[in-house]
Design a protein around this motif. Structure first.
Motif, PDB file in Angstrom:
ATOM      1  N   HIS A   1       0.874  -1.168   0.000  1.00 48.61           N
ATOM      2  CA  HIS A   1       0.000   0.000   0.000  1.00 48.61           C
ATOM      3  C   HIS A   1       0.916   1.225   0.000  1.00 48.61           C
ATOM      4  CE1 HIS A   1      -3.471  -2.563   1.093  1.00 48.61           C
ATOM      5  NE2 HIS A   1      -2.621  -3.176   1.891  1.00 48.61           N
ATOM      6  N   ASN A   2       0.724   2.092  -0.982  1.00 49.95           N
ATOM      7  CA  ASN A   2       1.664   3.194  -1.160  1.00 49.95           C
ATOM      8  C   ASN A   2       1.122   4.555  -0.750  1.00 49.95           C
ATOM      9  OD1 ASN A   2       3.671   1.490  -2.275  1.00 49.95           O
ATOM     10  ND2 ASN A   2       2.580   1.501  -4.241  1.00 49.95           N
ATOM     11  N   THR A   3      -0.212   4.686  -0.689  1.00 53.89           N
ATOM     12  CA  THR A   3      -0.802   6.000  -0.442  1.00 53.89           C
ATOM     13  C   THR A   3      -1.349   6.074   0.982  1.00 53.89           C
ATOM     14  OG1 THR A   3      -1.486   6.057  -2.759  1.00 53.89           O
ATOM     15  CG2 THR A   3      -2.474   7.697  -1.288  1.00 53.89           C
ATOM     16  N   PRO A   4      -0.857   6.993   1.808  1.00 53.06           N
ATOM     17  CA  PRO A   4      -1.391   7.117   3.166  1.00 53.06           C
ATOM     18  C   PRO A   4      -2.808   7.718   3.155  1.00 53.06           C
ATOM     19  CG  PRO A   4       0.781   8.157   2.974  1.00 53.06           C
ATOM     20  CD  PRO A   4       0.291   7.898   1.596  1.00 53.06           C
ATOM     21  N   LEU A   5      -3.722   7.100   3.884  1.00 54.14           N
ATOM     22  CA  LEU A   5      -5.032   7.706   4.118  1.00 54.14           C
ATOM     23  C   LEU A   5      -4.961   8.590   5.357  1.00 54.14           C
ATOM     24  CD1 LEU A   5      -8.117   7.704   3.268  1.00 54.14           C
ATOM     25  CD2 LEU A   5      -8.418   6.072   5.142  1.00 54.14           C
ATOM     26  N   VAL A   6      -4.241   8.096   6.379  1.00 56.34           N
ATOM     27  CA  VAL A   6      -4.055   8.833   7.628  1.00 56.34           C
ATOM     28  C   VAL A   6      -2.562   8.934   7.909  1.00 56.34           C
ATOM     29  CG1 VAL A   6      -4.534   8.884  10.115  1.00 56.34           C
ATOM     30  CG2 VAL A   6      -6.251   7.970   8.536  1.00 56.34           C
ATOM     31  N   SER A   7      -2.093  10.139   8.212  1.00 51.45           N
ATOM     32  CA  SER A   7      -0.700  10.351   8.607  1.00 51.45           C
ATOM     33  C   SER A   7      -0.674  11.056   9.950  1.00 51.45           C
ATOM     34  CB  SER A   7       0.036  11.208   7.574  1.00 51.45           C
ATOM     35  OG  SER A   7       0.220  10.496   6.371  1.00 51.45           O
ATOM     36  N   VAL A   8       0.005  10.447  10.915  1.00 51.05           N
ATOM     37  CA  VAL A   8       0.102  10.997  12.265  1.00 51.05           C
ATOM     38  C   VAL A   8       1.538  11.439  12.496  1.00 51.05           C
ATOM     39  CG1 VAL A   8      -0.186  10.495  14.725  1.00 51.05           C
ATOM     40  CG2 VAL A   8      -1.750   9.478  13.049  1.00 51.05           C
ATOM     41  N   LYS A   9       1.701  12.696  12.954  1.00 52.56           N
ATOM     42  CA  LYS A   9       3.046  13.231  13.153  1.00 52.56           C
ATOM     43  C   LYS A   9       3.166  13.824  14.559  1.00 52.56           C
ATOM     44  CE  LYS A   9       3.463  14.431   8.242  1.00 52.56           C
ATOM     45  NZ  LYS A   9       4.262  13.247   7.895  1.00 52.56           N
ATOM     46  N   ASN A  10       4.088  13.246  15.342  1.00 56.93           N
ATOM     47  CA  ASN A  10       4.438  13.761  16.676  1.00 56.93           C
ATOM     48  C   ASN A  10       3.208  14.024  17.548  1.00 56.93           C
ATOM     49  OD1 ASN A  10       6.535  15.465  14.572  1.00 56.93           O
ATOM     50  ND2 ASN A  10       7.414  14.028  16.050  1.00 56.93           N
ATOM     51  N   LEU A  11       2.290  13.061  17.561  1.00 54.20           N
ATOM     52  CA  LEU A  11       1.038  13.240  18.306  1.00 54.20           C
ATOM     53  C   LEU A  11       1.251  13.027  19.805  1.00 54.20           C
ATOM     54  CD1 LEU A  11      -2.050  13.733  17.992  1.00 54.20           C
ATOM     55  CD2 LEU A  11      -2.319  11.248  17.972  1.00 54.20           C
ATOM     56  N   ASN A  12       0.724  13.947  20.606  1.00 54.44           N
ATOM     57  CA  ASN A  12       0.753  13.841  22.065  1.00 54.44           C
ATOM     58  C   ASN A  12      -0.657  14.014  22.611  1.00 54.44           C
ATOM     59  OD1 ASN A  12       3.750  13.801  22.858  1.00 54.44           O
ATOM     60  ND2 ASN A  12       3.657  15.564  21.491  1.00 54.44           N
ATOM     61  N   VAL A  13      -1.024  13.121  23.540  1.00 54.63           N
ATOM     62  CA  VAL A  13      -2.261  13.294  24.314  1.00 54.63           C
ATOM     63  C   VAL A  13      -1.877  13.132  25.775  1.00 54.63           C
ATOM     64  CG1 VAL A  13      -4.636  12.565  24.696  1.00 54.63           C
ATOM     65  CG2 VAL A  13      -3.621  12.292  22.423  1.00 54.63           C
ATOM     66  N   TRP A  14      -1.829  14.249  26.484  1.00 54.62           N
ATOM     67  CA  TRP A  14      -1.420  14.257  27.881  1.00 54.62           C
ATOM     68  C   TRP A  14      -2.601  14.668  28.755  1.00 54.62           C
ATOM     69  CZ3 TRP A  14       3.904  17.286  27.856  1.00 54.62           C
ATOM     70  CH2 TRP A  14       4.806  16.602  27.021  1.00 54.62           C
ATOM     71  N   PHE A  15      -2.729  14.005  29.915  1.00 52.73           N
ATOM     72  CA  PHE A  15      -3.786  14.335  30.863  1.00 52.73           C
ATOM     73  C   PHE A  15      -3.151  14.832  32.164  1.00 52.73           C
ATOM     74  CE2 PHE A  15      -5.571  10.880  28.231  1.00 52.73           C
ATOM     75  CZ  PHE A  15      -6.643  11.562  27.679  1.00 52.73           C
ATOM     76  N   PRO A  16      -3.561  16.017  32.671  1.00 55.53           N
ATOM     77  CA  PRO A  16      -2.991  16.509  33.931  1.00 55.53           C
ATOM     78  C   PRO A  16      -3.420  15.650  35.107  1.00 55.53           C
ATOM     79  CG  PRO A  16      -4.775  17.938  33.179  1.00 55.53           C
ATOM     80  CD  PRO A  16      -4.532  16.954  32.091  1.00 55.53           C
ATOM     81  N   VAL A  17      -2.472  15.314  35.989  1.00 49.14           N
ATOM     82  CA  VAL A  17      -2.784  14.530  37.188  1.00 49.14           C
ATOM     83  C   VAL A  17      -2.652  15.357  38.460  1.00 49.14           C
ATOM     84  CG1 VAL A  17      -2.236  12.281  36.189  1.00 49.14           C
ATOM     85  CG2 VAL A  17      -0.414  13.621  37.225  1.00 49.14           C
ATOM     86  N   SER A  18      -1.980  16.498  38.374  1.00 53.95           N
ATOM     87  CA  SER A  18      -1.899  17.402  39.535  1.00 53.95           C
ATOM     88  C   SER A  18      -1.770  18.839  39.040  1.00 53.95           C
ATOM     89  CB  SER A  18      -0.712  17.040  40.429  1.00 53.95           C
ATOM     90  OG  SER A  18       0.520  17.204  39.743  1.00 53.95           O
ATOM     91  N   LYS A  19      -2.359  19.768  39.824  1.00 57.45           N
ATOM     92  CA  LYS A  19      -2.346  21.184  39.454  1.00 57.45           C
ATOM     93  C   LYS A  19      -1.976  22.022  40.668  1.00 57.45           C
ATOM     94  CE  LYS A  19      -6.058  20.569  36.032  1.00 57.45           C
ATOM     95  NZ  LYS A  19      -7.410  20.992  35.602  1.00 57.45           N
ATOM     96  N   ASN A  20      -1.465  23.241  40.410  1.00 53.95           N
ATOM     97  CA  ASN A  20      -1.196  24.150  41.529  1.00 53.95           C
ATOM     98  C   ASN A  20      -2.472  24.909  41.881  1.00 53.95           C
ATOM     99  OD1 ASN A  20      -1.522  26.179  39.620  1.00 53.95           O
ATOM    100  ND2 ASN A  20       0.667  26.662  39.493  1.00 53.95           N
ATOM    101  N   TRP A  21      -2.373  25.819  42.853  1.00 54.66           N
ATOM    102  CA  TRP A  21      -3.576  26.481  43.333  1.00 54.66           C
ATOM    103  C   TRP A  21      -4.189  27.416  42.289  1.00 54.66           C
ATOM    104  CZ3 TRP A  21      -3.641  31.879  44.067  1.00 54.66           C
ATOM    105  CH2 TRP A  21      -2.399  32.518  43.930  1.00 54.66           C
TER     106      TRP A  21
END
Length: 579
Positions: free
Chosen positions: A315-335
């Motif tokens: 398969h030569n043609t990309p349908l989806v291309s993902v580049k440097n994807l980040n999904v981060w969830f905060p676990v602690s916060k300041n006041w």
């Protein structure tokens, strides 16, 4: 088994359920025994009567509607005479449950109380049957958590169930079941839908505890590969009747009944990509009077699988291309609400999905598989990175354009029952996306289209007006597949779509997905923790670990020649039937 009386002896047990004054038989003349120190597995598909058998031993079936129409359940108390549990009073059964006979249920989250800490729940079980002070019960609970190999027992003791992983919750349930040192342990599908590595650890743990305490175990499962790892004897149930039983090794090496042979042959690991998986209907048929008859020219029981299968077409043609994807969830916060620490569910991930291919995505729970899948569809907001679909960046796409794109990208969720509205018929559920996107001139035309979809997923047009609760798990999975394909998307994500299905139903759904992929020509990401299934369905495999990609490559090469030690560990943990 020992020479003296077996620990548990079930004789000619028949159970039915009353409905509108009629008795429907569920178990019919079931007989088996379990000795001290013996592990007996009861296997079969959903609806075969496995869980009914387990619940009947502890008299946990509500009567009515349950009716014990025939038989005996003898339990051997210490050095006393065997007692028929069906003759016990409710008070006698309450003294027995959780004390001499314990049970581990399939779904630990629904078995544990969400408003109490795990430690307090085990302490409660201990103090219910033994006169222990709070301090002694706490010490015993911590010792049990050590025995079941829970990390940081003090932390687990003070944690609530939702704060633990699936494998950790199951270990808490095992500790609770073992706290009174029972003579008999009943395990009802304790490893279904767990990662292969967690599953392997849980199976080893149950076996070690059983041997250490010389305990009898009744192990309920639909997976013969799991059974082969731990069982001494196997009982095969089909529609409430025992069709075969015997020593595990003998039964697996030389199964006598066509139903047992069918369960063995359905496993995807035995078959190369593209080959149609055999199903139970290929091995036997049911006559009008309910008798099972073996078919002629049945598929081979143990087909030879090439070490390296043919490489897929390029398969030569990309349908989806993902580049440097980040999904981060905060676990602690300041006041001020500023995040101080993150959980990096997806961490700097880049890859392509080619037009027409199926990319398998595997890894343990918590590795980021599901989060990645949902981020690709923008059901989860990415922290950063780019997601190109047909050359356009979905991350930067305005809401109105993203909404219009929804018809071209779809997802099939893991649990079909929770993703269907119980208050609307399945016909209306499948027609809903057609209506939302304005497909079809009117309701009549949309209904005809839904009828055609039902036929394509091997359901009947008369199912249109039925509600989700009226279908089996496999049928509900077909319904959500039909709904996902109603808009004829070019990109589909299957998120653990077959993980909790029986091996024969799993084979049917995998065959269906292959058929539909040819008919509709969609591109797919198939998410699973089961490498054997992913190898069968996928062109390429991508392995994730702790939010990152471990390795990616041709499915057969990854499966047979993994380069990463993490992938090697996943493959080694897959249960194998050892003949």
């Amino acid at each position: 088994m020992t020479a003296y009386a077996p620990l548990l002896r079930v004789e000619n047990l028949s159970i039915g359920f009353t409905n509108n004054g009629r008795l429907s038989p569920t178990l019919q003349n079931v007989s088996f025994s379990i000795g001290r120190g013996e592990l007996v597995a009861v296997v079969g598909e959903s609806g075969s009567g496995k869980s009914i058998t387990a619940l009947s031993v502890l008299r946990l079936l509500s009567s009515p509607p349950a009716v014990y129409s025939n038989g005996h359940i003898y339990f051997h108390h210490n050095n006393g005479e065997p007692a028929d549990l069906l003759q016990y009073t409710q008070q006698q059964m309450e003294a027995l449950r959780g004390n001499r006979i314990s049970m581990i249920f399939q779904e630990p989250m629904s078995s544990l109380n969400p408003v109490h800490t795990c430690g307090n729940q085990v302490m409660e079980a201990l103090q219910q049957h033994h006169r222990l002070s709070n301090e002694a019960a706490r010490d015993k609970t911590l010792d049990l958590f050590n025995q079941v190999q829970l990390p940081t027992p003090e932390r687990i003791f003070n944690s609530y169930p939702h704060q633990l992983s699936g494998g950790q919750k199951q270990r808490v349930m095992i500790a609770m079941a073992m706290c009174t040192e029972p003579a008999l342990l009943i395990c009802d599908e304790p490893t279904t839908a767990l990662d292969v590595t967690v599953q392997k650890n849980i199976l080893q743990l149950i076996r070690q505890l059983q041997q250490h305490q010389n305990m009898g175990v009744l192990f309920i499962t639909h997976d013969l590969a799991v059974v082969s790892e731990i069982a001494d004897s196997i009982v095969v149930l089909y529609k409430g009747k025992i069709v075969e039983q015997g020593p595990a090794r003998q039964l697996l090496q030389n199964p006598q009944h066509p139903y047992t042979r069918a369960l063995l042959a359905c496993r995807p690991a035995l078959h190369p990509k593209g080959e149609r998986l055999p199903v139970v209907a290929d091995f036997l048929t049911v006559t009008s009077d309910g008798e099972l008859v073996e078919k002629t020219n049945t598929p081979p029981l143990h087909p030879a699988v090439a070490a390296v299968e043919a490489a897929p077409a390029a398969h030569n043609t990309p349908l989806v291309s993902v580049k440097n994807l980040n999904v981060w969830f905060p676990v602690s916060k300041n006041w001020l609400g500023k995040p101080l620490q993150y959980t990096k569910a997806v961490n700097d991930v880049s890859f392509d999905v080619m037009v027409g291919e199926t990319l398998g995505l595997v890894g343990e729970s918590g590795c980021g598989k599901t989060t990645l899948g949902r981020a690709l569809l923008r059901l989860v907001q990415p922290t950063s990175g780019e997601i190109y679909f047909k050359g356009r960046d979905m991350v930067q796409m305005p809401p109105n354009e993203l909404k219009a794109l929804r018809k071209d990208v779809q997802i099939i969720f893991q649990d079909p029952f929770s993703s269907l509205n119980p208050r609307i018929t399945i016909g209306d559920a499948i027609a809903e996306p057609l209506k939302v996107h304005g497909i079809g001139k009117n309701d009549a035309e949309r209904k005809e289209r839904v009828m055609d979809l039902l036929r394509k997923v091997n359901l009947l047009p008369e199912h249109y007006n039925r509600y989700p609760h009226a279908f089996s798990g496999g049928q509900r999975q077909r319904i959500v597949i039909a709904r996902a394909l109603a808009l004829e998307p070019s990109f589909v994500i299957c998120d653990e779509s077959v993980s909790a299905l029986d091996v024969s139903v799993q084979a049917q759904v995998l065959n269906l997905l292959n058929d539909l992929k040819q008919a509709f020509g969609f591109t797919a990401i198939f998410i699973s923790h089961d490498l054997a299934v992913v190898k069968y369905i996928s062109d390429r495999i991508m392995v994730m670990n702790k939010g990152r990609i471990e390795e990616i490559g041709d499915a057969a090469q990854i499966y047979h020649h993994p380069q990463s030690s993490y992938t090697q560990r996943l493959i080694e943990a897959i249960p194998q039937i050892r003949l």
